[in-house]
Enzyme design. Structure first.
Site, PDB file in Angstrom:
ATOM      1  N   TYR A 125       0.881  -0.959   0.131  1.00  9.29           N
ATOM      2  CA  TYR A 125       0.023  -0.031   0.086  1.00  9.29           C
ATOM      3  C   TYR A 125       0.756   1.201  -0.054  1.00  9.29           C
ATOM      4  CZ  TYR A 125      -3.209   3.540   1.753  1.00  9.29           C
ATOM      5  OH  TYR A 125      -4.066   4.467   1.913  1.00  9.29           O
ATOM      6  N   GLN A 126       1.933   1.168   0.927  1.00  4.70           N
ATOM      7  CA  GLN A 126       2.622   2.594   1.195  1.00  4.70           C
ATOM      8  C   GLN A 126       3.368   2.906  -0.118  1.00  4.70           C
ATOM      9  OE1 GLN A 126       1.737   3.693   4.173  1.00  4.70           O
ATOM     10  NE2 GLN A 126       2.014   1.887   5.347  1.00  4.70           N
ATOM     11  N   ASP A 180       0.887   7.179  10.454  1.00  3.82           N
ATOM     12  CA  ASP A 180       1.624   6.131  10.681  1.00  3.82           C
ATOM     13  C   ASP A 180       3.160   6.351   9.864  1.00  3.82           C
ATOM     14  OD1 ASP A 180       1.657   5.017   7.805  1.00  3.82           O
ATOM     15  OD2 ASP A 180      -0.307   4.790   8.362  1.00  3.82           O
ATOM     16  N   GLU A 238      -2.112  15.497   9.532  1.00  2.70           N
ATOM     17  CA  GLU A 238      -2.687  14.048  10.287  1.00  2.70           C
ATOM     18  C   GLU A 238      -3.747  14.685  11.403  1.00  2.70           C
ATOM     19  OE1 GLU A 238      -3.118  10.767  10.185  1.00  2.70           O
ATOM     20  OE2 GLU A 238      -4.245  11.301  11.913  1.00  2.70           O
ATOM     21  N   ALA A 269      -7.343  18.460   7.764  1.00  2.00           N
ATOM     22  CA  ALA A 269      -6.857  18.701   6.392  1.00  2.00           C
ATOM     23  C   ALA A 269      -7.586  19.582   5.541  1.00  2.00           C
ATOM     24  CB  ALA A 269      -6.620  17.237   5.681  1.00  2.00           C
ATOM     25  N   ASP A 285      -3.735   9.697   2.175  1.00  2.00           N
ATOM     26  CA  ASP A 285      -3.551   8.333   2.714  1.00  2.00           C
ATOM     27  C   ASP A 285      -4.508   7.963   3.952  1.00  2.00           C
ATOM     28  OD1 ASP A 285      -2.919   5.907   4.075  1.00  2.00           O
ATOM     29  OD2 ASP A 285      -1.111   6.836   4.722  1.00  2.00           O
TER      30      ASP A 285
END
Ligand code: SPD
Length: 360
Positions: free
Chosen positions: A130-131, A155, A175, A207, A225
């Site tokens: 994913y990342q 994360d 975040e 955000a 994300d």
């Protein structure tokens, strides 16, 4: 909070489709349009209980609101009728932040697992897919990216991946939940290492507010994300959010947005593509990758470019293999390469048929 794998979680009850907030007030639960079918057939949605660990197994299911029924569970409204389970060795952390329930456990098959509001966000074993994809699909599609914004991503895994690009000068991250950052630093050092890069500037907050304050055209790339669009991330799949993103990108700048599963959410994908085709005047594409611990085992990415120098998402103009030191920066790249990049845009026939917006 630490405990053994058998311990269940405390439930926070909701009534009449409204969830109690921290200050005791209530606000409407919103369910994305693709889940209306699930809502109609699931009065249990009134319950908002997370992180079910039963007999040593974690499942993305939640206890029923019917207190007379012991051990009756229903699935998450985002993926009605199914639930993936992971065997739990030990619960390492569980707490409730201002925004969501945060759980970390040691699984027997996928290493440590981060769960937000009962939904798996990442595991040590498959987070690389994913990342790496959500980062390098956009950054390898433009020449020499310099200013990058990450929305969510607390994360740190996406930051770790952006850092492979030596052309990048500034990495802003916005975040909303400080607890996610703290938990990652404590339990997921291989991801949180991303915060150590001197190019990273952390903004803890909303955000949408952050983007409203952002000068027009500031970023070459924005990576969203987020968690799934129930709860704090709901607004991140709606038109006003995409408008603020487009405004913050330079001409020919690119967005990569987490875009759910083609097996489960073709309505949502259709909605996002339609909105983005309207707002972003450059190319808009859908890609996907295999992530075994996400529902249905795949996750999608929406890629959009603003009007300007044309962007060909399918054929990376900035291939990672040609970037000095990128493949081994801090840790070896595990999943992404230019061949996977190109292949990620190949879509099954049923998706092409069901998602009208992909046909154009
Ligand atoms: N269905 C789960 C989707 C989670 C996407 N966000 C993951 C965050 C990892 N950095």
């Amino acid at each position: 909070m630490e405990g053994d794998a058998e311990r269940g979680s405390e439930c926070q009850r909701t009534t009449g489709g409204r969830a109690s907030s921290d200050n005791g007030s209530s606000k409407a639960l919103s369910v994305p349009s693709c889940c209306l079918k699930a809502r109609a057939s699931a009065p249990e949605l009134d319950a908002k209980c997370h992180s079910t660990v039963v007999s040593g197994w974690f499942s993305e299911i939640q206890p029923s609101s019917d207190e007379s029924l012991n051990e009756v569970y229903f699935n998450n409204p985002m993926w009605p009728g199914e639930s993936h389970s992971l065997k739990v060795e030990k619960i390492l952390f569980k707490d409730k932040s201002k925004y969501q329930e945060v759980l970390v456990f040691q699984s027997s098959a996928y290493g440590r697992v981060l769960v937000l509001d009962g939904i798996v966000q990442l595991t040590e074993k498959d987070e690389c897919a994913y990342q790496e994809m959500i980062t390098h699909l956009p950054l390898c599609s433009i020449e020499s990216p310099q200013n990058v914004l990450v929305v969510g991503g607390g994360d740190g895994g996406v930051l770790r991946e952006i850092a492979r690009h030596s052309s990048v000068k500034l990495i802003d991250i916005c975040e909303i939940d400080q607890m996610v950052i703290d938990v990652s630093k404590k339990f997921f050092p291989e991801l949180a290492i991303g915060f150590e890069d001197p190019r990273v500037h952390l903004h803890v907050g909303d955000a949408i507010e952050f983007l409203k304050q952002t000068p027009e055209g500031k970023y070459d790339a924005i990576i969203v994300d987020s968690s799934d669009p129930v709860g704090p991330a709901q607004e991140l799949v709606e038109r006003p959010f995409f408008e603020t993103i487009a405004r913050a990108l330079r001409p020919g700048g690119v967005l990569c947005n987490m875009a759910e599963s083609m097996w489960l959410h073709t309505h949502l994908i259709q909605d996002m593509l339609t909105i983005c085709r309207d707002i972003f005047k450059g190319s808009v594409r859908y890609a996907w990758a295999s992530v075994p611990t996400y529902p249905s085992g795949v996750i999608g990415f929406l890629l959009c470019a603003t009007e300007g120098p044309p962007v060909d998402f399918v054929h990376p103009i900035n291939p990672i293999e040609k970037l000095d030191g990128a493949l081994d920066y801090r840790r070896e790249i595990k999943f992404y390469n230019s061949e996977i990049h190109r292949a990620a845009f190949a879509l099954p026939s049923f998706v092409r048929r069901e998602v009208e917006a992909l046909r154009g």
